[in-house]
Each structure stands twice: as C-alpha cells, then as structure tokens.
Design a protein around this motif. Structure first.
Motif, PDB file in Angstrom:
ATOM      1  N   ARG A   1      13.439 -14.102 -21.757  1.00 15.76           N
ATOM      2  CA  ARG A   1      12.172 -13.565 -21.252  1.00 15.76           C
ATOM      3  C   ARG A   1      11.043 -13.701 -22.266  1.00 15.76           C
ATOM      4  NH1 ARG A   1      12.907  -7.584 -19.845  1.00 15.76           N
ATOM      5  NH2 ARG A   1      13.312  -7.560 -22.089  1.00 15.76           N
TER       6      ARG A   1
ATOM      7  N   THR B   1       7.680 -12.833  -6.369  1.00 18.38           N
ATOM      8  CA  THR B   1       8.080 -11.492  -5.930  1.00 18.38           C
ATOM      9  C   THR B   1       8.167 -11.401  -4.412  1.00 18.38           C
ATOM     10  OG1 THR B   1       5.768 -10.779  -6.076  1.00 18.38           O
ATOM     11  CG2 THR B   1       7.191 -10.299  -7.965  1.00 18.38           C
TER      12      THR B   1
ATOM     13  N   ALA C   1       7.804 -15.643 -12.586  1.00 18.59           N
ATOM     14  CA  ALA C   1       7.985 -14.187 -12.526  1.00 18.59           C
ATOM     15  C   ALA C   1       7.331 -13.501 -13.718  1.00 18.59           C
ATOM     16  CB  ALA C   1       9.465 -13.842 -12.465  1.00 18.59           C
ATOM     17  N   CYS C   2       7.260 -14.209 -14.854  1.00 15.52           N
ATOM     18  CA  CYS C   2       6.615 -13.674 -16.056  1.00 15.52           C
ATOM     19  C   CYS C   2       5.112 -13.924 -16.068  1.00 15.52           C
ATOM     20  CB  CYS C   2       7.248 -14.284 -17.310  1.00 15.52           C
ATOM     21  SG  CYS C   2       8.954 -13.747 -17.610  1.00 15.52           S
TER      22      CYS C   2
ATOM     23  N   ALA D   1       9.216 -10.411 -16.214  1.00 19.92           N
ATOM     24  CA  ALA D   1       7.920  -9.836 -15.837  1.00 19.92           C
ATOM     25  C   ALA D   1       6.916 -10.120 -16.948  1.00 19.92           C
ATOM     26  CB  ALA D   1       8.054  -8.330 -15.609  1.00 19.92           C
TER      27      ALA D   1
ATOM     28  N   THR E   1      12.925 -10.095 -10.725  1.00 20.95           N
ATOM     29  CA  THR E   1      11.511  -9.900 -11.075  1.00 20.95           C
ATOM     30  C   THR E   1      11.280  -8.621 -11.876  1.00 20.95           C
ATOM     31  OG1 THR E   1      11.129  -8.904  -8.907  1.00 20.95           O
ATOM     32  CG2 THR E   1      10.672 -11.258  -9.134  1.00 20.95           C
TER      33      THR E   1
ATOM     34  N   ARG F   1       3.285 -15.203 -10.035  1.00 19.96           N
ATOM     35  CA  ARG F   1       4.038 -13.949 -10.000  1.00 19.96           C
ATOM     36  C   ARG F   1       4.096 -13.405  -8.564  1.00 19.96           C
ATOM     37  NH1 ARG F   1       7.719 -10.227 -12.180  1.00 19.96           N
ATOM     38  NH2 ARG F   1       7.135  -8.143 -11.502  1.00 19.96           N
TER      39      ARG F   1
END
Length: 367
Positions: free
Chosen positions: A258, A345, A285-286, A171, A167, A341
């Motif tokens: 990413r 996390t 996660a992004c 991001a 993570t 997100r």
C-alpha cells in the motif's frame, strides 16, 4: 463447504493474491479452503486462514506422474466439494487427478491472456479436451472470456468474474510518510511499477522510457516494487547500469504494498499479458491513476481520459511519449486519481468478487 485450489505455488503474484483473499473472505461464510501447490509453497501461504492446509505435490522439471498421483490421493483424503484449478499446469494435473472431472466438480480459472505457445493447435486441442471435464471455466475479465470464445471454446461454460480489491486496505493517504520510507523526495513526480519480474511485464522498457523523459522532467522518479520472477536479476542489473541510477528506487518485494502506491503519482502497467491487473486496481483504490497498455482487460477498469490512460505502449518510445504528455500536466493526476478511487469502490470491490465466487461454488457442488 470445502474448496481445494490447485496452483503452481503461492509465490507473490496477482492470481496467488486472489486465491488468498478469496480463502480469507469465504471463511466467515462457511467455507473451508485448502491449496495444493504443484511446485513449492510460496510466501503468500502465510496469509491463508489458520484452518487452511497447504499440500506440496513435489513437481519439478517436466511432466510429473507422481504429482498427479499425489493430487489424486489428496482429493481422496480431503474430499473437497469443488476443485478449483488455476492456469494451464494446474488444469492438466487436475484433469488427471479428477479423471476428467468425474471424481469431483471441477472449476478452471484463467488469469492471463493465452500466450503464443498456448495458441498453437496442439495446445488448443489439449485445452479443449480438458475443458470438457470442467463444470465452469472462469476468466478475470470480459476481454479474456471473448478471447476464449473466439478460440472456439464453449461459450456456455465460460463466465467472467472481475478481480476485486480491498478498498479499506488500499486507500489514499500518508504520501509524505510513504515517500520518506522509500527514499522518494517529497516534491518528486513519482511513477511506479508493481509486480513480479516476469518476461511479459516489460520492466526494462519502462526503464528506457524513464531515461528518455528525465532530461525534460528533472523531478521525475521511478519506483520499482516487487520480487521474484525470471527477469529479476536482469532488471536489477539494468537499473545499476543506468546513468540515472540515483533517480530509480528499487523497493523490493513488499508484503504490504500500500505504501508504494501511496508514494506514487502514476502507476504504469506496460505488460503485454494480463488478465485484469491487480496492481492497477490497487493503485486506483489508493487514489493513484494508471497508464496501461491497451488490451489485457484494461478497458474494463479504466475509462481513458477520465480515471486513467490507455495507450499502445508497444515500445519504450511509446511509453516515453505517453509519460511526457501525462506528466506535463501533473494537476490532472489528482483529479484522475479521485475518479479512479470512485470507479473501484463502486465496481471492483473485494466483497463483490467474493460473492460471485461463492455463487459459482454453490452452483457447482452436488446438491
């Protein structure tokens, strides 16, 4: 502690990415990781720790007794504490090379649902026989574990260890720059797919669905990122033949994906055969929500209507209907992305995954 992974290759893919992440994460915990590749090396081998050896076993075509012999010799030379095979081919060769697990503790990883061929009685008998020599069989989702138990495999031997995502590496951020680099307009409604061009990924169905929604959503764009796989040429040809070709962006294989996720508003995972989608976890996660097909372990990572969407997606019309409904209210994408997100996390971190495998290795090795 020394681990030897057995894989077909380290070509780009979710399982292969997991092996590399595990090797890198365990290095600081006193582990030495090596990888035996049945067929070829693969570009992900360049991401392994410097101490890792990659052994090529020279398998080509059908069954290769020589590859089994070379794996057995590698085990003699390396003297690993644990053998960790992944999916069916490596399971077979590891069973032969370890004399059914008698030469070395042996773990088997299952990373996708069983195919129709793998559910044939003779294939199930083959797996059942090989599983006898395994200390543990692990799956990457609870749904996969339940599937194996339902097939009659020993429940006491099967554990689920969910995939994890870095993570810090994946991001939110940089959307405008990411879109500029990929040629996506800054005001587009960008949907995307990331992964190898395998027969189960259903890229062509997604392209057909995209073509159906464009007349109603002229700001829509489709971003396709990935490389390799038996369907790559066919998918590229399908894109070139589309009447909406200027709205489809072929990003190719991305060593650092990413930016592709950061350019998206929505990831789509129409695959009919997954264990637990790494692409979905990376997108989440992004801060990008995902529309995924029901099953394939997706219910473990996505809460429908809160941090993503789960639907049947059995046809291109199903896909188009779901996409049109979601993109009709684009404001929800931001809220769902924020929730996604938070979910990743708190529940699917890479550190948590690495710790789970560390415990499994230490429990498997002789004391």
């Amino acid at each position: 502690m020394k681990i030897l992974h057995v894989v077909n290759s380290l070509d780009p893919g979710g399982m292969e990415n997991g092996v590399v992440n595990l090797a890198r994460g365990l290095e600081s915990r006193g582990f030495e990781t090596h990888v035996a590749c049945l067929e070829r090396r693969g570009v992900f081998s360049g991401r392994l720790p410097a101490s890792s050896k990659v052994l090529l076993l020279g398998k080509s075509g059908g069954f290769s007794p020589g590859a089994a012999w070379r794996l057995a010799r590698a085990i003699t030379q390396l003297r690993p504490d644990v053998i960790h095979s992944h999916n069916l081919g490596p399971l077979i060769y590891s069973g032969l090379a370890t004399a059914g697990g008698r030469r070395c503790p042996w773990l088997q990883g299952e990373h996708s649902q069983l195919t129709a061929e793998e559910r044939l009685p003779r294939r199930l008998r083959q797996r059942r026989w090989l599983y006898r020599g395994c200390h543990t069989i692990h799956t990457v989702s609870t749904a996969m574990r339940e599937e194996l138990v339902a097939c009659g495999f020993p429940a006491q031997k099967i554990v689920a260890i969910a995939n994890g995502v870095d993570t810090g590496r994946f991001a939110p951020g940089g959307r405008i720059a990411a879109r500029a680099a990929l040629g996506v307009p800054p005001d587009a409604l960008c949907i995307g797919i990331v992964g190898r061009f395998g027969p189960f990924k259903r890229h062509r169905q997604l392209i057909e669905a995209f073509e159906q929604i464009v007349p109603r959503l002229p700001r829509a764009r489709l971003l396709i990122a990935g490389g390799g796989g038996s369907e790559e040429a066919a998918v590229h040809q399908r894109v070139q033949a589309s009447s909406f070709r200027p709205l489809i962006h072929l990003a190719g294989f991305q060593n650092e994906p990413r930016a592709c996720y950061q350019a998206m508003d929505l990831l789509v995972v129409p695959s009919i055969n997954e264990g637990l989608s790494n692409a979905a976890l990376e997108a989440m996660a992004c801060g990008v929500p995902a529309l995924v097909r029901s099953g394939c372990g997706h219910e473990q990572i996505i809460t429908h209507g809160h941090d993503g969407w789960i639907a049947g997606l059995d046809s291109s019309a199903d896909l188009a209907g779901s996409l049109a409904e979601i993109l009709a209210e684009p404001i929800r994408l931001v809220d769902f992305g924020r929730n996604a997100r938070k979910k990743v996390t708190s529940h699917f971190s890479l550190e948590s995954m690495i710790t789970s495998y560390e415990h499994l290795y230490r429990a498997s090795a002789p004391r």
